[in-house]
Scaffold this active site. Structure first.
Site, PDB file in Angstrom:
ATOM      1  N   SER A  86      -0.463  -9.313 -11.337  1.00 57.86           N
ATOM      2  CA  SER A  86       0.789 -10.124 -11.227  1.00 57.86           C
ATOM      3  C   SER A  86       2.034  -9.451 -11.582  1.00 57.86           C
ATOM      4  O   SER A  86       2.089  -8.479 -12.474  1.00 57.86           O
ATOM      5  CB  SER A  86       0.277 -11.353 -11.965  1.00 57.86           C
ATOM      6  OG  SER A  86       1.596 -12.033 -12.097  1.00 57.86           O
ATOM      7  N   TYR A 120      -0.917 -14.483 -20.139  1.00 59.42           N
ATOM      8  CA  TYR A 120      -1.497 -14.173 -18.698  1.00 59.42           C
ATOM      9  C   TYR A 120      -1.046 -12.734 -18.427  1.00 59.42           C
ATOM     10  O   TYR A 120      -1.843 -12.216 -17.817  1.00 59.42           O
ATOM     11  CB  TYR A 120      -0.570 -15.365 -18.071  1.00 59.42           C
ATOM     12  CG  TYR A 120      -1.120 -15.142 -16.344  1.00 59.42           C
ATOM     13  CD1 TYR A 120      -2.298 -15.480 -15.909  1.00 59.42           C
ATOM     14  CD2 TYR A 120       0.157 -14.739 -15.448  1.00 59.42           C
ATOM     15  CE1 TYR A 120      -2.573 -15.357 -14.569  1.00 59.42           C
ATOM     16  CE2 TYR A 120      -0.364 -14.690 -14.118  1.00 59.42           C
ATOM     17  CZ  TYR A 120      -1.471 -14.849 -13.446  1.00 59.42           C
ATOM     18  OH  TYR A 120      -1.970 -14.585 -12.322  1.00 59.42           O
ATOM     19  N   LYS A 161      -3.292  -9.673 -17.695  1.00 60.19           N
ATOM     20  CA  LYS A 161      -3.196  -8.881 -16.376  1.00 60.19           C
ATOM     21  C   LYS A 161      -3.269  -7.377 -16.592  1.00 60.19           C
ATOM     22  O   LYS A 161      -3.581  -6.496 -16.006  1.00 60.19           O
ATOM     23  CB  LYS A 161      -2.238  -9.411 -15.503  1.00 60.19           C
ATOM     24  CG  LYS A 161      -2.554 -10.711 -14.932  1.00 60.19           C
ATOM     25  CD  LYS A 161      -3.688 -10.811 -14.036  1.00 60.19           C
ATOM     26  CE  LYS A 161      -3.868 -12.156 -13.168  1.00 60.19           C
ATOM     27  NZ  LYS A 161      -5.016 -11.968 -12.226  1.00 60.19           N
TER      28      LYS A 161
END
Length: 325
Positions: A121, A145, A149
């Site tokens: 991402s 997050y 990633k």
């Protein structure tokens, strides 16, 4: 003939990916088996090539069942989105970090290293510079997050060095246009505006009209995932991570294009009520240069009109997945 495993197969991108694999195979090669993993499946029909495994890839029994199929190619899409992961750090770590590492490590037991494509991402970058960005920008995640990633990108590259997998990570921008209003997806406004204007409905956007985002349709995202899955990995960098090319478009620019497409009054239907954190993180993107990714054959949608065509076309295919459980 190839055996392919897709995690997060019932998600927005996953459904488009699965339809493409069933229709076209992988790089022109037909599939002998397509194994799908997700928490649930809406379709209980039958395609003899498909096996559905219900549950989270973070569950040991689900992981064992998936790896027992001995996939040649793994497309790992499963994750807890950014908004939800910030609210539930334990779930975030379990799915976004631990499960990915366990999936990579489990590949050691396969007869040969599988091609492993990881859905990363743009959250790895964190806050964006004001005037321009490049694929060489140093990642500085601003939320867990993004941190997870980035960690998985590094772990996948290391596993590739060790010979466990032949892996690569692809950093996804805002992908449109999902139909559901997922409260765990902070960038969900990018898709919601498509469907609200298509139906002539009012919408309040949590960003300013002058905000700018990185956009891509699900159809083009899948094109890039499949292109990477089938290409010669000797062309990849040692980091084995690539930023997809994107369309750098203003919020108002997309709203105006949608209003023209559907013949609706944008000024009456769209209200802007910027939420500072969302506006700063998700609508303050600068132009992005990606010459290395483009040299590999990765691409964006072209322009705002083709973005709309591709985004709506991918959804127009419906969500009918005929599979055997």
């Amino acid at each position: 003939m190839s055996r392919v495993l897709v995690t997060g197969a019932q998600g927005f991108i996953g459904q488009v990916l699965v339809r493409r694999l069933l229709q076209e195979g992988l790089e022109g090669q037909p599939l002998s088996q397509l194994v799908l993993v997700d928490l649930s499946f809406r379709d209980a029909g039958c395609d003899a090539r498909v096996r559905q495994i219900r549950g989270s890839i973070a569950q040991p029994a689900v992981l064992r069942a998936a790896m027992a199929t001995q996939p040649d190619t793994i497309l790992h899409l499963a994750s807890v989105p950014g908004g939800a992961s910030e609210r539930d750090p334990a779930l975030d770590r379990s799915v976004n970090l631990d499960a990915t590492l366990q999936l990579i490590e489990a590949c050691q037991a396969l007869p040969r290293p599988p091609r492993f494509i990881y859905s990363s991402s743009i959250a790895v970058y964190g806050d964006q510079p004001a005037h321009g960005a490049s694929e060489d920008q140093v990642p500085q995640p601003a939320i867990s997050y993004g941190a997870h990633k980035l960690a998985c990108e590094i772990l996948l590259a290391d596993a590739s060095r060790r010979g466990w997998v032949d892996g690569c990570s692809l950093r996804l921008p805002g992908i449109v246009a999902r139909r559901d209003e997922n409260p765990g997806l902070a960038s969900g406004f990018m898709s919601q505006v498509f469907w609200h204007l298509a139906q002539g409905q009012r919408i309040t956007l949590p960003v300013s009209a002058t905000g700018r985002c990185w956009w891509m349709s699900a159809a083009t995202c899948v094109d890039n995932l499949l292109h990477l899955a089938g290409m010669d990995s000797s062309r990849w960098t040692p980091q084995r991570s690539f930023q997809m090319p994107v369309l750098h478009l203003g919020i108002a620019e997309v709203v105006d294009a949608l209003a023209r497409r559907f013949g609706v009054p944008a000024q009456q239907l769209v209200h802007y009520a910027p939420d500072p954190p969302i506006d700063r993180v998700y609508a303050s993107y600068p132009p992005l240069a990606t010459p290395r990714a483009e040299a590999l054959g990765l691409r964006h949608d072209g322009d705002v009109e083709r973005l709309i065509d591709n985004a709506l076309g991918a959804n127009a295919l419906g969500a009918d997945l005929k599979a055997c459980g």
